[in-house]
Write a protein that holds these residues in place. Sequence first.
Motif, PDB file in Angstrom:
ATOM      1  N   UNK A 149     -12.516  -6.300  -7.574  1.00 56.83           N
ATOM      2  CA  UNK A 149     -11.930  -6.769  -8.797  1.00 56.83           C
ATOM      3  C   UNK A 149     -10.991  -5.637  -9.725  1.00 56.83           C
ATOM      4  N   UNK A 150     -11.587  -4.335  -9.484  1.00 59.72           N
ATOM      5  CA  UNK A 150     -10.622  -3.520 -10.135  1.00 59.72           C
ATOM      6  C   UNK A 150     -10.154  -3.173  -9.243  1.00 59.72           C
ATOM      7  N   UNK A 151      -8.694  -3.403  -8.062  1.00 55.10           N
ATOM      8  CA  UNK A 151      -7.895  -3.602  -7.625  1.00 55.10           C
ATOM      9  C   UNK A 151      -6.581  -3.251  -8.563  1.00 55.10           C
ATOM     10  N   UNK A 152      -6.157  -1.475  -8.382  1.00 56.34           N
ATOM     11  CA  UNK A 152      -5.589  -1.033  -7.936  1.00 56.34           C
ATOM     12  C   UNK A 152      -4.414  -1.422  -8.596  1.00 56.34           C
ATOM     13  N   UNK A 153      -3.510  -1.692  -9.525  1.00 57.02           N
ATOM     14  CA  UNK A 153      -2.359  -1.816  -9.813  1.00 57.02           C
ATOM     15  C   UNK A 153      -2.188  -4.045  -8.911  1.00 57.02           C
ATOM     16  N   UNK A 154      -3.074  -4.137  -9.382  1.00 57.38           N
ATOM     17  CA  UNK A 154      -3.127  -6.265  -8.447  1.00 57.38           C
ATOM     18  C   UNK A 154      -2.463  -6.335  -9.760  1.00 57.38           C
ATOM     19  N   UNK A 155      -2.398  -6.099 -11.260  1.00 55.89           N
ATOM     20  CA  UNK A 155      -1.969  -6.668 -12.733  1.00 55.89           C
ATOM     21  C   UNK A 155      -0.458  -6.794 -12.575  1.00 55.89           C
ATOM     22  N   UNK A 156      -0.120  -5.866 -11.908  1.00 51.73           N
ATOM     23  CA  UNK A 156       1.832  -5.482 -11.692  1.00 51.73           C
ATOM     24  C   UNK A 156       2.104  -5.925 -10.570  1.00 51.73           C
ATOM     25  N   UNK A 182      -6.980  -0.889  -0.206  1.00 48.48           N
ATOM     26  CA  UNK A 182      -7.675   0.260  -0.979  1.00 48.48           C
ATOM     27  C   UNK A 182      -8.959   0.511  -2.028  1.00 48.48           C
ATOM     28  N   UNK A 183      -9.168  -0.698  -2.093  1.00 47.47           N
ATOM     29  CA  UNK A 183     -10.162  -0.717  -2.658  1.00 47.47           C
ATOM     30  C   UNK A 183     -11.494   0.375  -2.004  1.00 47.47           C
ATOM     31  N   UNK A 184     -11.347  -0.239  -0.662  1.00 48.89           N
ATOM     32  CA  UNK A 184     -11.904   0.480   0.588  1.00 48.89           C
ATOM     33  C   UNK A 184     -12.435   1.525   0.291  1.00 48.89           C
ATOM     34  N   UNK A 185     -10.635   1.923   0.508  1.00 51.13           N
ATOM     35  CA  UNK A 185     -10.416   3.618   0.090  1.00 51.13           C
ATOM     36  C   UNK A 185     -10.731   4.059  -0.810  1.00 51.13           C
ATOM     37  N   UNK A 186     -11.012   3.489  -2.128  1.00 51.11           N
ATOM     38  CA  UNK A 186     -11.195   4.348  -3.147  1.00 51.11           C
ATOM     39  C   UNK A 186     -12.547   4.490  -3.866  1.00 51.11           C
ATOM     40  N   UNK A 187     -13.735   3.231  -2.822  1.00 53.44           N
ATOM     41  CA  UNK A 187     -14.362   2.723  -3.536  1.00 53.44           C
ATOM     42  C   UNK A 187     -15.229   1.698  -4.677  1.00 53.44           C
ATOM     43  N   UNK A 221       1.375  -1.251  -0.030  1.00 58.16           N
ATOM     44  CA  UNK A 221      -0.507   0.222  -0.263  1.00 58.16           C
ATOM     45  C   UNK A 221       0.641   1.001  -0.288  1.00 58.16           C
ATOM     46  N   UNK A 222       2.017   1.188   1.165  1.00 57.46           N
ATOM     47  CA  UNK A 222       3.097   2.702   1.099  1.00 57.46           C
ATOM     48  C   UNK A 222       3.875   2.855  -0.469  1.00 57.46           C
ATOM     49  N   UNK A 223       4.026   1.495  -0.484  1.00 57.28           N
ATOM     50  CA  UNK A 223       4.689   1.896  -2.667  1.00 57.28           C
ATOM     51  C   UNK A 223       3.821   2.231  -3.298  1.00 57.28           C
ATOM     52  N   UNK A 224       2.982   1.826  -3.613  1.00 58.08           N
ATOM     53  CA  UNK A 224       2.262   2.103  -4.883  1.00 58.08           C
ATOM     54  C   UNK A 224       1.599   3.307  -4.630  1.00 58.08           C
ATOM     55  N   UNK A 225       0.809   3.747  -2.969  1.00 59.03           N
ATOM     56  CA  UNK A 225       0.695   4.910  -2.479  1.00 59.03           C
ATOM     57  C   UNK A 225       1.289   6.331  -2.889  1.00 59.03           C
ATOM     58  N   UNK A 226       2.480   5.667  -2.442  1.00 55.90           N
ATOM     59  CA  UNK A 226       3.391   7.213  -2.324  1.00 55.90           C
ATOM     60  C   UNK A 226       4.684   7.276  -3.928  1.00 55.90           C
ATOM     61  N   UNK A 227       4.861   6.321  -4.769  1.00 54.82           N
ATOM     62  CA  UNK A 227       5.467   6.354  -5.471  1.00 54.82           C
ATOM     63  C   UNK A 227       4.761   7.253  -6.785  1.00 54.82           C
ATOM     64  N   UNK A 228       5.453   7.959  -7.210  1.00 58.31           N
ATOM     65  CA  UNK A 228       4.859   8.850  -8.619  1.00 58.31           C
ATOM     66  C   UNK A 228       5.145   8.155  -9.867  1.00 58.31           C
ATOM     67  N   UNK A 229       4.954   7.201 -10.361  1.00 60.59           N
ATOM     68  CA  UNK A 229       4.916   6.901 -11.372  1.00 60.59           C
ATOM     69  C   UNK A 229       4.863   5.402 -11.474  1.00 60.59           C
ATOM     70  N   UNK A 238      -1.329 -10.080  -0.926  1.00 59.57           N
ATOM     71  CA  UNK A 238      -1.625  -9.091  -1.727  1.00 59.57           C
ATOM     72  C   UNK A 238      -3.344  -9.012  -1.888  1.00 59.57           C
ATOM     73  N   UNK A 239      -4.042  -9.712  -1.510  1.00 61.69           N
ATOM     74  CA  UNK A 239      -5.532  -9.469  -1.100  1.00 61.69           C
ATOM     75  C   UNK A 239      -6.252  -8.731  -0.547  1.00 61.69           C
ATOM     76  N   UNK A 240      -5.428  -8.312   1.183  1.00 61.34           N
ATOM     77  CA  UNK A 240      -5.147  -7.866   1.939  1.00 61.34           C
ATOM     78  C   UNK A 240      -5.030  -6.169   1.414  1.00 61.34           C
ATOM     79  N   UNK A 241      -4.016  -6.086   0.412  1.00 61.75           N
ATOM     80  CA  UNK A 241      -3.627  -4.646   0.299  1.00 61.75           C
ATOM     81  C   UNK A 241      -4.782  -4.401  -0.439  1.00 61.75           C
ATOM     82  N   UNK A 242      -5.745  -5.627  -1.251  1.00 59.33           N
ATOM     83  CA  UNK A 242      -6.574  -4.925  -2.660  1.00 59.33           C
ATOM     84  C   UNK A 242      -8.094  -4.972  -2.087  1.00 59.33           C
ATOM     85  N   UNK A 243      -7.871  -5.203  -0.445  1.00 61.72           N
ATOM     86  CA  UNK A 243      -8.936  -5.235   0.634  1.00 61.72           C
ATOM     87  C   UNK A 243      -8.713  -3.981   0.564  1.00 61.72           C
TER      88      UNK A 243
END
Length: 560
Positions: free
Chosen positions: A97-104, A88-93, A52-60, A81-86
């Motif tokens: 299955x639309x978990x940001x960057x999960x395919x990376x 970040x998706x809750x925070x962003x509404x 979570x910290x890694x992706x939300x604080x990255x510039x790219x 991964x599952x806990x990260x997705x839970x």
Amino acid sequence: ECGGKEGTPGRQCAFETREDHTDGLSISGVEGRNLHVNIASYRDPLCPRTLYNMYTKAKRPENLFVRVLQQNDPLVDPHCLDTYCKRITEEQGLPIDKCPYSDQIYIHHIHAKEAAGPTWARGLLSKDIEDAYLKKELKPQDFCMSTDSHMDFEPEWDVKMAEMWEDAKNEYAVLSTYVQDIEHLGEDGDGQPHHQVPHLCMIKYTTNVRTHATKCANDLSKPKLTNAVWGAGLSFSKCHAELKVQVDPHTPHIFDGEEFNRAARFFTHGYDVYTPNHVYVLHDYHGSQSNPITRGWGHSKSHGSFQDSNKRLRTMIGLPNGESNEDVVKRMRRSKFGLGDRRTLDQLIQFTGFDLRNERVSIDGKNRCGNIQWVPFVEHPKGVNFIPSFDNETEDPLDVPYETTSVWYDPNIDGKGMVQKHGKDEKTEAELDKLPIDGNLDKRHAALSDTVRAAEKEAEQENLDEHHPNQDLGKMHEALANKIHALRGAGKKMKEKVKAVKGFLHEHPLVSNKQVHGFQELPLFVRCNVFILVFGTIFFIYKSKGTGRAFRRNDRKREL
């Protein structure tokens, strides 16, 4: 680092990034380059927070690819991964299955009961990086970072790390240290005059070599060259470093010895470890060390023994009580997870100041924590992005014989096989085809051999010349190597023409090589055999005289 100010005799600096290094990408900047992060996690509940910290604080974040070796008990431990997705998706509404960057994010799952220590785990991640490279999902000119599963980051940490790496002005730089605790988060940009970063430069001997404590470096203006001491908690470089110096997977149950072993391998491959001058990645020491479960790292016995692992690492860097068979030692050091061939083990000892062969912390009573001078080497002729090949089963090198810039090059062995390493010079061979076949071929072949030796001597001289580090020595060597090969090919073809002209006489030394004729020029034993054959025939005819009449007389007797 360069050995003095400009103009100082013997001054030589590290290899700054050049156009021929970058495979068509820009010399500086992150454009066209992804960042690949390796994380080894053992039953760590802080792993999702790290993602979570890694992706939300990255510039790219769209250029950030993460590989997690997750060693969990699925019935007890949270999935990274599952806990990260839970979260970040809750925070962003968003739907799950639309978990940001999960395919990376790639999760390499191993059951916790199969875990066999941090080095073994990081070795599996190195294999994942290699697989990504073979699938063309990763480029040698991308950036690679390895870190722990309980980290936090400064804003825009990804781009800032790349910019700091560029400040080292060394294509072979590896930024590494024991990073500060997360309680210092935000201090890097607070404008205070005194800024400290941990600086690794000391070791101690336990069952192996262990990185010992840290110094503090104040107000560095750029990354500081270290005496090769490397820390596993943070390592940032171009990906060609990760591809060439993969973590040794044959070292289960190792903790002490992991870091310096890889430091030695980085150094001998031509890489240089630098202390970062800013802290953009931070470690949650309290959160990780207060959890007894995460400090276990597993004790599976199915992957080998500590004794074998420890002996292997001791052998690699020349510590006492390693392997005694010199042939085994040589083969191990030249294998896929062995030492590099740009610098020697003796150079490592002198540069670090560590008396490895006698297990003393210093060779001269001094440490190398202050300003030190960069150790020159010759770049590989095929370039910084060349990744050597090894046999999948034996892990022996396939790019042999060694070329002349290798510290393992032996002219008595490798020089004979150089023709196998370079392409044909068609122009030279075409000109050779036009040569007339005459009696001077031997002299021409001898002269050609002299030319080959002269070219080889020229190549060796280029390898010894270390006064022009910024020239493209790789291209110069490649040109010389091709020249040598072309001359060798011409010499071989000339020799074949000589052999074709001389024919039978060339192959049979008992027969005279002179172009004369007549019975008197035949060898003595041939003339004797001719005389015996002639006189024997005459004698046989004489003894057979009248035998026809005897046959007819006997026929009449049988009829009666």
